[in-house]
Design an enzyme around this catalytic site. Structure first.
Site: not given
Length: 301
Positions: A172, A223, A293
């Site tokens: 990520r 998320s 995130e």
């Protein structure tokens, strides 16, 4: 004279003091001092070259994983539109996508062209620009697995072509994008040849799985936390007792405990406050750090 009175001439649109809530999936957040909607890449580069270098610049895609704080965003917010939303197969199972293309749209167009390997994008909310910044992925595949090269404009208006390796991807994250402000304009992807019907069937499976396990019709940001090494964020949130527990107008979804949702009247402060309360509780109970995130931008009210 304010910097807003010295903005360069553009062929696109400039909006001032525009509320950003309608541009995000959470539907919350204060205004941008300036929103710039460039007509094309030349317009974008010229604007960045001409605007005062001290003015902060924030890029906003479709706002799927962005929380804009209630006080709004200082400086310029750039949002890419139609000129950055083209998809074009390039032969040899390669396909180009503009940064404003939805991830799901790229997956669908690749499938029609008989290009497999990009099916996972059907389950990723957001646009390709965001996917390039954060190495977006799901169900075992990530952007780094299919990217050949990406095209970007720097804060100073210079144009770059960056290889997959130069973006230094990890979970990520792109180290290059984190170190240098980049506005991605598009990318070239490599898939593999396959039957369009077989590709479509795999995407249908992803869609069905997503609809039964994620609150995709809520005001959410996808998320909320990255998965810590050796852990699943949703399990930690759930085991800490936060699944479905109200916090102002915010809640972690009863369907998926890593999805933060606006239940109707949440403020950005509610949503961020809930996230921080959960992070503190998980740390206290399990000794595990949860990292956001969702990208949080702007200032509190």
């Amino acid at each position: 004279m304010s910097w807003r009175d010295r903005l360069p001439a553009v062929r696109g649109r400039i909006l001032q003091d525009e509320p950003l809530g309608p541009f995000t999936w959470f539907r919350v957040g204060g205004p941008a001092e300036v929103i710039f909607l460039p007509q094309d890449e030349d317009d974008l580069a010229a604007f960045l070259q001409g605007v005062d270098a001290a003015v902060p610049v924030t890029v906003l895609g479709v706002g799927s994983n962005t929380l804009v704080r209630d006080g709004g965003v200082e400086g310029v917010v750039i949002r890419l539109g139609k000129a950055f939303a083209t998809v074009e197969p390039r032969g040899e199972a390669r396909i180009f996508s503009g940064a404003a293309v939805l991830d799901a749209t790229l997956a669908r167009e690749a499938g029609k062209a008989g290009i497999a390997g990009l099916e996972f994008y059907r389950g990723v909310p957001g646009s390709i620009g965001g996917a390039l910044v954060m190495n977006a992925g799901c169900y075992g595949s990530e952007t780094k697995d299919v990217l050949v090269e990406a095209y970007a404009v720097t804060r100073a208006g210079a144009r770059l072509t960056l290889s997959n390796a130069e973006l230094e991807y990890s979970y990520r994250k792109s180290a290059r994008a984190a170190a240098e402000p980049l506005i991605f304009t598009g990318a070239l992807f490599q898939g593999r040849p396959d039957d369009p019907a077989a590709i479509e069937a795999r995407m249908a499976e992803i869609t069905a799985r997503r609809e039964t396990t994620q609150p995709i019709r809520e005001k959410t940001g996808g998320s909320t936390f990255k998965n810590p090494p050796g852990h699943s964020s949703w399990k930690l949130v759930d085991e800490a007792g936060w699944r479905g527990r109200p916090y102002g107008g915010a809640m972690f979804s009863p369907l998926h405990a890593n999805f933060l949702i606006n239940t109707g009247e949440a403020t950005a402060a509610d949503l961020e406050g809930l996230g921080e309360a959960v992070r503190a509780d998980v740390k206290a109970k399990f000794g595990v750090d949860l990292d956001w995130e969702i990208k949080r931008v702007g200032k509190p009210r």
